[in-house]
Structures are given as C-alpha cells and as structure tokens.
Design an enzyme around this catalytic site. Structure first.
Site, PDB file in Angstrom:
ATOM      1  N   TYR A  29     -10.198  -2.076   0.011  1.00 41.05           N
ATOM      2  CA  TYR A  29     -10.271  -1.230   1.202  1.00 41.05           C
ATOM      3  C   TYR A  29     -11.478  -0.299   1.144  1.00 41.05           C
ATOM      4  CZ  TYR A  29      -9.121   2.513   4.482  1.00 41.05           C
ATOM      5  OH  TYR A  29      -9.180   3.454   5.480  1.00 41.05           O
ATOM      6  N   GLU A  30     -11.754   0.226  -0.056  1.00 39.78           N
ATOM      7  CA  GLU A  30     -12.864   1.161  -0.231  1.00 39.78           C
ATOM      8  C   GLU A  30     -14.206   0.453  -0.446  1.00 39.78           C
ATOM      9  OE1 GLU A  30     -11.476   3.676  -3.454  1.00 39.78           O
ATOM     10  OE2 GLU A  30     -10.521   5.031  -2.019  1.00 39.78           O
ATOM     11  N   GLU A  87      -5.473  10.697  -8.473  1.00 41.87           N
ATOM     12  CA  GLU A  87      -6.600   9.777  -8.623  1.00 41.87           C
ATOM     13  C   GLU A  87      -6.602   8.716  -7.528  1.00 41.87           C
ATOM     14  OE1 GLU A  87     -10.021   7.971 -10.085  1.00 41.87           O
ATOM     15  OE2 GLU A  87      -9.191   9.920 -10.611  1.00 41.87           O
ATOM     16  N   VAL A  91      -1.244   2.849   0.375  1.00 37.18           N
ATOM     17  CA  VAL A  91      -0.100   2.286   1.083  1.00 37.18           C
ATOM     18  C   VAL A  91      -0.568   0.968   1.696  1.00 37.18           C
ATOM     19  CG1 VAL A  91       1.502   2.589   3.011  1.00 37.18           C
ATOM     20  CG2 VAL A  91       0.943   4.536   1.542  1.00 37.18           C
ATOM     21  N   GLY A  97       1.749   4.204   8.554  1.00 39.42           N
ATOM     22  CA  GLY A  97       2.434   4.768   9.707  1.00 39.42           C
ATOM     23  C   GLY A  97       3.937   4.880   9.503  1.00 39.42           C
ATOM     24  N   GLY A  99       5.343   6.639   7.086  1.00 41.64           N
ATOM     25  CA  GLY A  99       5.673   7.899   6.429  1.00 41.64           C
ATOM     26  C   GLY A  99       5.632   7.798   4.912  1.00 41.64           C
ATOM     27  N   GLY A 101       3.017   7.250   2.852  1.00 39.81           N
ATOM     28  CA  GLY A 101       1.921   8.038   2.280  1.00 39.81           C
ATOM     29  C   GLY A 101       2.287   9.504   2.184  1.00 39.81           C
ATOM     30  N   ASN A 128     -14.000   7.730   5.156  1.00 39.23           N
ATOM     31  CA  ASN A 128     -12.601   7.333   5.335  1.00 39.23           C
ATOM     32  C   ASN A 128     -11.880   8.285   6.297  1.00 39.23           C
ATOM     33  OD1 ASN A 128      -9.994   6.400   5.087  1.00 39.23           O
ATOM     34  ND2 ASN A 128     -10.038   6.287   2.855  1.00 39.23           N
ATOM     35  N   TYR A 135      -5.018  13.901   5.545  1.00 32.95           N
ATOM     36  CA  TYR A 135      -5.011  15.051   4.636  1.00 32.95           C
ATOM     37  C   TYR A 135      -5.127  16.361   5.406  1.00 32.95           C
ATOM     38  CZ  TYR A 135      -5.782  11.462   1.072  1.00 32.95           C
ATOM     39  OH  TYR A 135      -5.669  10.355   0.265  1.00 32.95           O
TER      40      TYR A 135
END
Length: 161
Positions: A29-30, A87, A91, A97, A99, A101, A128, A135
C-alpha cells in the site's frame, strides 16, 4: 443481517506468518514492498523470543483477522515517562470503514494511559491523505517541527567500523 463483532487480541507465535502478511500488505500500500526483508524467523525472534523488542495486537472482525498494530515502548526524558510508538497500523482494504482501525488505536491508547505512558506517537507518509484525515479525526496532532532522521543498516556498519 449478522452483527460484525470487532475484537482486539495480543498476537501469539502462531500468528507470525499472518503478521508478516500484514506487513507486506502495508508495504505494498505504501509502495515500499521492495524494502521488506523481514522473515517469519526474524519476526518470531523479535516479537516472541527471549527478549521481545516489539508487540503486536491483531484486529478481528467476527473472528477473522483483518488488521494489526505493531508497537514498542520508547521513553521521554522530558516527561520522565515511557511512551508507546506505533510502528505499523494496517487494516485490510475490505475492512476499512468498519471501525477496526479506530478500535486498534483506542486499544493502544487505553493501554498507554493505564500503564502511565506520557504519550503515544507514530509517523505517516505525507501523501497518505486518508490516514492523515483519520488521525486528525482522533484529535492527534502532527509534529511538523521535528525532522525524522535514520541510519540504515549500511550506515550503522559504516559508523561502527
């Protein structure tokens, strides 16, 4: 319609392959999958060996693992207290979506508070946006006055020689 039940549990040695799979999914993903060199043996030793250096909680939805959080303890000399450094948080795309995370973050926040930690910290890639928005929604504050530095394995060797 069956209600989806979110649970958070501590990882056990039998979860090592699952944890590595989540790490690879996060790295993909990253756009950093090419940087993953960890093996199951590495993780088993680091997480479940004689001297664990990090910890993992697994997030499940109706008994199916759908995410994880890997954390370790750091220390603030200014506060005179330990902290938790998150670190990795991941999900699975199908569970976003749900909940989960937020449940993982809340689990660690409660743990940190109960253990007298002064703070919980983590980093996020600047591109991101979904994670940054998430956050922000939790009331977390970006720490943009600090610049992260890193010595990689080659840099450590160079300084050690």
């Amino acid at each position: 319609m069956q209600e989806k039940i979110l649970t958070i549990r501590s990882a056990v040695p039998e979860d090592t392959g699952l944890v590595l799979s989540f790490i690879k999914d996060l790295a993909d993903y990253e756009k950093l999958l090419h940087e993953v060199t960890a093996t199951e043996d590495d993780l088993r030793q680091s997480l479940f060996g004689d001297h664990p250096v990090a910890h993992v909680v697994i997030g499940e939805i109706s008994g199916i693992p759908q995410g994880f959080a890997l954390y370790f303890y750091n220390y603030s000399t200014f506060l005179g207290r330990p902290g938790i450094y998150l670190e990795d948080l991941f999900v699975s795309p199908d569970a976003r979506g749900s909940g989960l995370g937020k449940a993982l973050i809340l689990h660690l926040a409660k743990k940190a508070y109960a253990e007298g930690c002064g703070r919980m910290e983590w980093s996020v890639l600047d591109w991101n946006t979904p994670s940054i928005d998430f956050y922000d929604s939790l009331g977390a504050m970006p720490q943009d006055e600090w610049i992260g530095y890193r010595l990689d394995r080659a840099g450590l060797k160079k300084l050690s020689d």
